[in-house]
Write an enzyme that holds these catalytic residues in place. Structure first.
Site, short mmCIF file in Angstrom:
data_model
loop_
_atom_site.label_atom_id
_atom_site.label_comp_id
_atom_site.label_asym_id
_atom_site.label_seq_id
_atom_site.Cartn_x
_atom_site.Cartn_y
_atom_site.Cartn_z
N THR A 1 0.86 -1.18 0.00
CA THR A 1 0.00 0.00 0.00
C THR A 1 0.90 1.23 0.00
O THR A 1 1.61 1.49 0.96
CB THR A 1 -0.91 0.01 1.24
OG1 THR A 1 -1.71 -1.17 1.23
CG2 THR A 1 -1.82 1.24 1.24
N LYS B 1 -7.25 1.14 -2.78
CA LYS B 1 -6.86 0.51 -1.52
C LYS B 1 -6.86 1.53 -0.38
O LYS B 1 -7.36 1.26 0.72
CB LYS B 1 -5.48 -0.13 -1.65
CG LYS B 1 -4.88 -0.64 -0.34
CD LYS B 1 -5.75 -1.70 0.32
CE LYS B 1 -5.28 -2.08 1.72
NZ LYS B 1 -3.95 -2.69 1.77
N LYS C 1 -0.61 5.52 8.91
CA LYS C 1 0.13 5.75 7.67
C LYS C 1 -0.80 5.81 6.48
O LYS C 1 -0.71 6.69 5.62
CB LYS C 1 1.18 4.64 7.48
CG LYS C 1 2.05 4.79 6.24
CD LYS C 1 1.55 3.98 5.06
CE LYS C 1 1.71 2.50 5.26
NZ LYS C 1 1.35 1.73 4.03
#
Length: 284
Positions: free
Chosen positions: A88, A164, A232
């Site tokens: 990701t 995502k 994050k």
């Protein structure tokens, strides 16, 4: 197929095990030195770029930049390699990777996944795949091993990474929604187990609500997906929103709450610990 894996964290290890079980030859390089039974460990990431397909599962933009770009791995790779970036990463870095692959004449696809390591171990991931039609077709044999479904997101890799990030953003919104609902209902005499029984069997029966309502009901937040990683991903969502000049108030709210939960010592706990923070500190 001869498959290389760069990055053997919990997700990478689960994926490697499935590929071995499916009869593929797998070699791996990991910064941690971790290995998986049946997988051949190699001394450098360059060696992991010499097969038919390489899957990169490093943690973030910085790790991929350090391992892949600073070492100029793309120009040292097998010329017929298909590189699959499962990590990701930010939308902006995905665009940058597209340019680097194009200059090195290496085919690649973005293939971030939905699902935790326990789901990966069962071969049940949802793969969000984007790239050239030819590269996607050649990668199907490998991606089918690790997934219950491959979602074709199109020909632009950054679209898969945006999808995502958006999915993870929505999961945090579901966690926060449940936490705030618990604050209201418990203050008026309804215990959270009964409330969750209600919502799971009426309005909100999706997997995210099922999984994270259990954590909130039991007040147990053992690591599944760490809050530090969730933070994050929310930062990546904020960056993507800023690049699009979009104002997303719900994103701002969950980013703030996740940041507080991590700062309060929850970084290594499951990201649903954000709910615990909201519930405990909701009273002004």
């Amino acid at each position: 197929m001869n498959i290389g894996i760069i990055g053997l964290g919990a997700m990478g290890s689960a994926i490697a095990g499935n590929l071995i079980a499916a009869g593929h030859t797998v070699i791996s390089w990991s910064r941690s030195g971790r290995n998986v039974e049946g997988v051949t460990a190699v001394a450098s990431p360059q060696q992991a770029m010499q097969g038919d397909i390489t899957l990169t599962l490093l943690s973030d933009d910085a790790a991929i930049r350090d391992v892949l770009l600073e070492r100029d791995l793309l120009r040292q790779a097998n010329p017929t390699l298909i590189h699959i970036v499962v990590s990701t990463i930010s939308v902006s870095f995905s665009h940058e990777l597209d340019e680097h692959h194009r200059k090195a004449n290496i085919s690649w696809i973005a293939a971030p996944v939905l699902g935790r390591p326990d789901v990966a171990a069962q071969g049940g991931l949802n793969v969000l795949a984007a790239g050239s039609t030819e590269a996607l077709k050649k990668s199907e044999q490998v991606l089918n091993v690790i997934s219950k479904r491959i979602w074709n997101i199109g020909t632009t890799p950054a679209a898969a990474h945006a999808a995502k990030i958006a999915c993870n953003m929505m999961i945090t919104m579901a966690i926060e929604a449940m936490a705030e609902a618990v604050v209201l209902t418990e203050a008026n005499g309804l215990d959270r187990e009964r409330f969750f029984d209600l919502i799971l069997n009426t309005l909100f029966g999706s997997r995210s609500y099922q999984i994270y309502s259990r954590n909130i009901a039991a007040n147990v937040y053992e690591p599944g997906f760490k809050a530090s990683l969730g933070l994050k991903d929310l930062r990546l969502a904020k960056q993507a929103a800023e690049a699009s000049r979009a104002e997303l108030p719900m994103l701002q709210a969950v980013h703030q709450q996740m940041h507080k939960a991590v700062d309060a010592g929850g970084g290594n706990r499951d990201w649903s610990v954000m709910a615990d923070y909201t519930i405990r500190f909701s009273v002004i």
